[in-house]
Design an enzyme around this catalytic site. Structure first.
Site, mmCIF file in Angstrom:
data_model
loop_
_atom_site.group_PDB
_atom_site.id
_atom_site.type_symbol
_atom_site.label_atom_id
_atom_site.label_comp_id
_atom_site.label_asym_id
_atom_site.label_seq_id
_atom_site.Cartn_x
_atom_site.Cartn_y
_atom_site.Cartn_z
ATOM 1 N N THR A 1 -48.527 53.246 -17.872
ATOM 2 C CA THR A 1 -48.267 51.918 -17.309
ATOM 3 C C THR A 1 -46.769 51.648 -17.382
ATOM 4 O OG1 THR A 1 -50.409 51.057 -17.964
ATOM 5 C CG2 THR A 1 -48.619 49.461 -17.876
ATOM 6 N N ARG B 1 -63.159 48.192 -13.195
ATOM 7 C CA ARG B 1 -62.616 47.851 -14.524
ATOM 8 C C ARG B 1 -61.218 47.260 -14.372
ATOM 9 N NH1 ARG B 1 -57.793 49.709 -17.554
ATOM 10 N NH2 ARG B 1 -58.265 49.490 -19.751
ATOM 11 N N VAL B 2 -61.000 46.128 -15.024
ATOM 12 C CA VAL B 2 -59.666 45.535 -15.057
ATOM 13 C C VAL B 2 -59.178 45.614 -16.499
ATOM 14 C CG1 VAL B 2 -58.319 43.433 -14.725
ATOM 15 C CG2 VAL B 2 -60.158 43.993 -13.128
ATOM 16 N N ASP C 1 -55.822 45.203 -19.442
ATOM 17 C CA ASP C 1 -55.013 44.092 -19.959
ATOM 18 C C ASP C 1 -53.837 43.745 -19.063
ATOM 19 O OD1 ASP C 1 -54.044 46.768 -20.739
ATOM 20 O OD2 ASP C 1 -52.320 45.597 -21.393
ATOM 21 N N GLY D 1 -50.759 50.362 -23.380
ATOM 22 C CA GLY D 1 -51.640 50.951 -24.385
ATOM 23 C C GLY D 1 -53.090 50.705 -24.046
ATOM 24 N N GLY E 1 -56.032 49.052 -23.143
ATOM 25 C CA GLY E 1 -56.220 47.726 -22.568
ATOM 26 C C GLY E 1 -57.282 46.885 -23.241
HETATM 27 N N1 ASP Z 1 -52.853 49.068 -20.644
HETATM 28 C C1 ASP Z 1 -53.248 49.896 -19.515
HETATM 29 C C2 ASP Z 1 -54.711 49.694 -19.250
HETATM 30 O O1 ASP Z 1 -55.485 49.673 -20.186
HETATM 31 C C3 ASP Z 1 -52.982 51.337 -19.723
HETATM 32 C C4 ASP Z 1 -51.602 51.676 -20.233
HETATM 33 O O2 ASP Z 1 -50.876 50.842 -20.707
HETATM 34 O O3 ASP Z 1 -51.201 52.844 -20.132
HETATM 35 O O4 ASP Z 1 -55.078 49.596 -18.113
#
Ligand code: ASP
Length: 314
Positions: free
Chosen positions: A171, A199-200, A202, A223, A225
């Site tokens: 991300t 799926r959504v 964070d 990280g 989510g």
């Molecule tokens: N936080 C993101 C999610 O869970 C993934 C990421 O940060 O790499 O969609």
């Protein structure tokens, strides 16, 4: 108020493999330079975070826009948020398809609708109305994303196993403070490989994937989510700052809390209203870069901090 502008970006907290280490560092440095040049020329924090994240979305090293990971159907669904610390207005999109730069679309939702988030088909319909180009999915998908997806299918790794490891992907995000003391944050992602359709995570959720408030500062997170949402990680960092902790103490504290309370790992970048900044992560690596008074600082491994002489403005 006269403040030195600060630009800070991240390219995701996870176990970045060695073969992506160099390109991740170059990617975040370029995005930070782009955002900083906007601030140095008197541009707003909102403009800077949007532009920096666009650069990262266009770079297929990262899991956002081009380079996004694939969901269980082998499709791309994108999430993003942008937030203005001056007004607390946010614009977000979730589960959108066929768009190169979700962050710019999120900003249009903030500016052109009475709403905060649009999702799925309705969001795509509004994008069409705005004249945002519809990109074929295959243009967003990289060979690497396909290989990862095939690997997970072959070994039938369950979504639960994936989500509890550090294999969450890259991300991207940015925070900035401009010369008028306005802060902003932006976060954009393709989510997690093999996530359920619909799926959504964070990232587009206000207070989780990002938060910006001129009275405290701005945060962008990355990280796991499902863990980040449980502790509203971005807002938690600002809460600790409101209690008198420094940005570094708050960032470390919030990530430790998430690890201990819900066993989730991640990373974040934060800038305070007084122009102090920090980065922190509990994963193996996180690519990040920041620029203050023309000095570029960046890192990838824990404790790592490289500096480069004044960055040429781009
Ligand atoms: N936080 C993101 C999610 O869970 C993934 C990421 O940060 O790499 O969609």
């Amino acid at each position: 108020m006269d403040i030195n502008p600060i630009m800070l970006v991240h390219g995701g907290a996870w176990a970045i493999p060695d073969d992506l280490a160099e390109s991740s560092k170059i990617g975040v440095k370029n995005a930070a330079k782009c955002g900083y040049s906007i601030l140095a020329n008197g541009g707003s924090a909102m403009q800077a975070v949007e532009s920096a994240v666009r650069i990262l979305e266009d770079n297929n090293v990262f899991d956002a826009g081009h380079g996004a990971v694939l969901n269980a159907d082998g499709d791309v669904e994108l999430d993003a948020i942008i937030m203005d610390g001056k007004t607390l207005a946010a614009g977000a999109v979730s589960c959108i398809k066929n768009i190169s730069n979700p962050i710019t679309f999120a900003r249009s939702i903030l500016e052109k609708t009475p709403h905060t988030m649009l999702t799925g088909e309705g969001a795509n319909r509004f994008a069409e109305k705005l004249g945002i180009a519809r990109i074929p999915t295959k243009e967003l998908v990289t060979e690497h994303a396909i290989q990862e997806w095939e690997k997970y299918h072959k070994y039938k790794q369950s979504v639960t196993n994936l989500f509890n490891t550090e294999k969450v992907h890259d991300t991207v995000g940015a925070v900035a403070i401009d010369s008028e003391g306005n802060v902003a944050c932006a976060t954009s992602t393709g989510g997690i490989t093999n996530k359920m359709v619909g799926r959504v995570g964070d990232s587009p959720i206000i207070g989780s994937g990002g938060y910006a408030d001129n009275l405290v500062g701005a945060v962008s997170t990355t990280g796991h989510g499902e863990s980040i949402m449980k502790v509203t990680l971005a807002r938690l960092v600002l809460f600790y700052m409101e209690q008198g902790e420094t940005p570094q103490e708050s960032a470390d504290h919030a990530l430790e809390y998430m690890k201990n309370r819900v066993h989730g790992r991640g990373g974040l970048i934060v800038v305070s209203k007084t122009g102090k900044w920090a980065t922190s992560f509990t994963t193996q690596r996180m690519a990040w870069a920041g620029i203050e008074e023309g000095l570029l600082t960046y890192g990838l491994n824990p404790g790592e901090k490289f500096q480069e002489p004044p960055a040429p403005l781009i």
